[in-house]
Each structure stands twice: as C-alpha cells, then as structure tokens.
Design an enzyme around this catalytic site. Structure first.
Site, PDB file in Angstrom:
ATOM      1  N   CYS A  62       0.882  -1.327   0.023  1.00  0.00           N
ATOM      2  CA  CYS A  62       0.056  -0.244   0.124  1.00  0.00           C
ATOM      3  C   CYS A  62       0.754   1.280  -0.032  1.00  0.00           C
ATOM      4  O   CYS A  62       1.445   1.542   1.089  1.00  0.00           O
ATOM      5  CB  CYS A  62      -0.785   0.061   1.081  1.00  0.00           C
ATOM      6  SG  CYS A  62      -2.076   1.305   1.245  1.00  0.00           S
ATOM      7  N   CYS A  84      -0.357   4.025   2.074  1.00  0.00           N
ATOM      8  CA  CYS A  84      -0.128   3.984   3.572  1.00  0.00           C
ATOM      9  C   CYS A  84       1.252   4.157   3.996  1.00  0.00           C
ATOM     10  O   CYS A  84       1.396   4.716   4.909  1.00  0.00           O
ATOM     11  CB  CYS A  84      -0.539   2.464   4.120  1.00  0.00           C
ATOM     12  SG  CYS A  84      -1.964   1.672   3.263  1.00  0.00           S
ATOM     13  N   ASP A  85       2.173   3.686   3.195  1.00  0.00           N
ATOM     14  CA  ASP A  85       3.439   3.577   3.712  1.00  0.00           C
ATOM     15  C   ASP A  85       4.500   4.570   2.575  1.00  0.00           C
ATOM     16  O   ASP A  85       5.899   4.666   3.067  1.00  0.00           O
ATOM     17  CB  ASP A  85       4.043   2.083   3.498  1.00  0.00           C
ATOM     18  CG  ASP A  85       3.056   1.199   4.435  1.00  0.00           C
ATOM     19  OD1 ASP A  85       2.914   1.598   5.505  1.00  0.00           O
ATOM     20  OD2 ASP A  85       3.088   0.163   4.138  1.00  0.00           O
TER      21      ASP A  85
END
Ligand code: NDP
Length: 311
Positions: free
Chosen positions: A134, A137-138
């Site tokens: 992701c 997300c990261d």
C-alpha cells in the site's frame, strides 16, 4: 443453531463502524472477527491519513480503538471465521470454523480484500521492513529514497506516480514487455522522469540487513536471462487484490474479479437484507476511511431493512 438479528462478518474499519452504528440503533449486532482480526490495517505501520490523529496512529492501535468502541457499545465480537453461507432465503444461514450454525435476519459483509503477493519467502521476511502492498499507507516513509513497485496495471502505475512525488527514484518492475494499465496511466508513468520501467523483469528475492536494501531481479531478454541486483529501500506490491467474497457466492453478485456489486452509492447487494461494506465491495478506493463510511451506511440500511422501512 443460534438466531441473530444482525450479523457482521469481518472486523476491519467497515465492520467495526457498522457495529458501532448498529449498536446505537439497538440492533444488538454479532460480529465474526475472521482470519485477521482488525483487518489489513493491523499489518501496516503508522496511519497518517485517518482523520482525528494529527500525529498519526499505528494501524494496530487504530483498530484496537475501533474494536473497544464497538465492544463498549455492546457488539458481541466472536473469534470465529465464517466458512460457508446459504443466502438463498431469509433467515440466512452462516456456518463458522467451529462448526456453529447461525441464522441471521440481516447480514453486513465486511470481509475486506487481500493484497496479492508474489509468494517469495523474502516478502514475509521483510514485511513491514521495506515490503508493503500500500503506497498510500507507507509511501511517506520513503521520502527522498529509492523504491520499486511491482505490477503493470492501473494500481501499479498509480502507486508509482504517487511514490514519485515522495521518493527520489521509482522503478516499476513489469513482467511483460508492455503495461496493462489504461493509456492515460501508461503515458503518465512513461513520461515521468523519476520513474524507470523495467520491462520483462521479475523479482527473485530481496536482500538487506534487517530492512530491504535491494532486490534480486531477472530480466528476460532475447539473448537469455540477465540476473542482477537493484538497490532499493522499499518494495511495493501492486499486482492486484483479491476480495474475500468466495463464501458468499453463488448467492451474492460479484464482478469478474470477485468484488461484490452494490447498488450505486448504497451498500445493497442483490439479496434483500444482505449488505456489503468496505474493500470487499470497493475495487477503486480501498482506504480505511472510505471503508468506515460504507460500514456506517450499511448499518443504517440494515436498520431500515429490519424495521421494514427500507423502501
Ligand atoms: P490488474 O489485474 O489490472 O493488474 C495487475 C498487474 O500485476 C498486471 O500488470 C499483472 O501482470 C501484474 N501481475 C500479476 N501477478 C503478477 C506476478 N505474480 N508477478 C508479476 N506481476 C504480476 O490489477 P490492478 O490492481 O492494477 O487493477 C485492478 C482493477 O482496478 C483494474 O480493472 C484497473 O483498471 C482498476 N483500477 C482503476 C484505477 C483507476 O481507474 N484510477 C486505479 C486502480 C485500479 P500481467 O499484465 O502480466 O498479467
């Protein structure tokens, strides 16, 4: 056999939010937690795009807070996995991994989707240590660094484009000699000076001391295979997601990938009283906050359905 008014299957942001709303509507929901209690967010690190947490919050902690909120309002959360369903007529039947048979007047399916991985041992070894599925997300953790994205579809191109705004260099590892993504996404990637596409290339492994420092790659050329190592700090998988909808078929309508088809902005499935929320019905956004919103909608629809005022 036990009868339940509202059964929520899955315990990610969609499931917990549905439970919170359902409790406040006095529907006494029962939740089956599933294989991964808390869902995909429990495997990520800091979540910085969920509103209300200006310093960010660990994915695991965010899900714990949601769980506590759902529980304190009265959700009956059970450590069980739904393994089989019969949704041919109401009340609907659900069997769990401990051989319990439940019947339910209404069901909210919130079983999420699972990111696909290549199946390399190193993906497990470095999960959360440079391996991610992701970018949204990261990606933030790779500001000014070098990353690789695997895949040639729209998701991979989107993730590579997104990461190029943060990272210094992005490699897109594509196993075919072409991209599968839409024309516009292809143009965006191919015209981006920060993205280098490595066609006909596959990943054989990852290396690094405690954290990913590089990937072992193989390029398939007309002259034969060329094996080499590529220095990277992050390795992002974008080879598709598998929605966790298998046990609801053949009853619930899905698209060709398996995402549950809902009716426009409403989380209604083709079966009255069966609702779908979160990633299992979302091929496009797959974000926690979007899933939470759809969980709220599903609970509100369930309330109307159970009261007979859903017309
Ligand atoms: P796709 O299935 O479209 O693409 C998956 C990509 O991963 C393909 O390039 C595929 O390669 C590659 N791949 C699969 N398995 C492996 C493997 N084992 N090793 C290496 N590469 C692999 O998935 P997406 O998630 O990209 O997209 C899913 C759907 O969502 C699509 O319909 C897409 O159009 C849509 N979407 C739309 C967006 C938008 O409109 N903004 C954004 C994101 C997704 P190969 O081509 O060789 O099979």
């Amino acid at each position: 056999m036990q009868h339940i008014q509202l059964l929520i299957i899955g315990s990610g942001p969609a499931g917990y939010t549905a439970a919170i709303y359902a409790c406040r509507a006095n529907l006494h929901p029962v939740m089956l937690e599933g294989i991964q209690p808390g869902g995909q967010l429990t495997t990520t690190t800091t979540v910085e795009n969920y509103p209300g947490f200006p310093q960010g919050i660990e994915g695991f902690d965010l899900m714990e807070e949601m769980r506590k909120q759902a529980e304190s309002l009265g959700t009956d959360i059970r450590q069980a996995i739904a393994t089989r369903t019969d949704l041919s007529q109401a009340p609907y039947h659900v069997w769990t991994d401990d051989d319990t048979e439940l019947t339910a007047d209404a069901i909210i399916i919130a079983t999420g989707a699972t990111a696909k991985y290549l199946g390399l041992e190193d993906e497990k070894k470095y999960n959360g240590l440079g391996v991610s599925a992701c970018a949204t997300c990261d990606g933030f953790f790779y500001r000014g660094k070098t990353v690789a994205v695997v895949g040639g579809g729209d998701t991979a191109c989107e993730e590579a484009s997104y990461l190029s705004q943060l990272a210094e260099q992005v490699y897109l590892i594509v196993r075919k000699p072409f991209l599968r993504a839409s024309k516009v996404m292809q143009e965006r990637v191919l015209g981006n000076p920060k993205i280098k596409v490595l066609f006909q290339t596959e990943t054989e492994g990852l290396y690094g001391d405690g954290h990913v420092q590089g990937a072992h790659l193989v390029e398939h050329t007309a002259e034969g295979d060329k094996h080499y190592d590529l220095s990277i700090d992050g390795f992002f998988l974008a080879i598709g997601h598998k929605p966790n909808s298998d046990i609801f078929r053949p009853w619930v309508e899905t698209d060709e990938t398996g995402y549950i088809v809902t009716q426009g902005p409403r989380p209604l499935t083709n079966i009255p009283g069966v609702f779908a929320a979160g990633d299992v019905a979302d091929p496009l956004y797959r974000q926690a906050v979007v899933a939470a919103g759809s969980g709220a909608k599903a609970a509100m629809e369930a309330e109307k359905y159970l009261a007979g005022t859903n017309k």
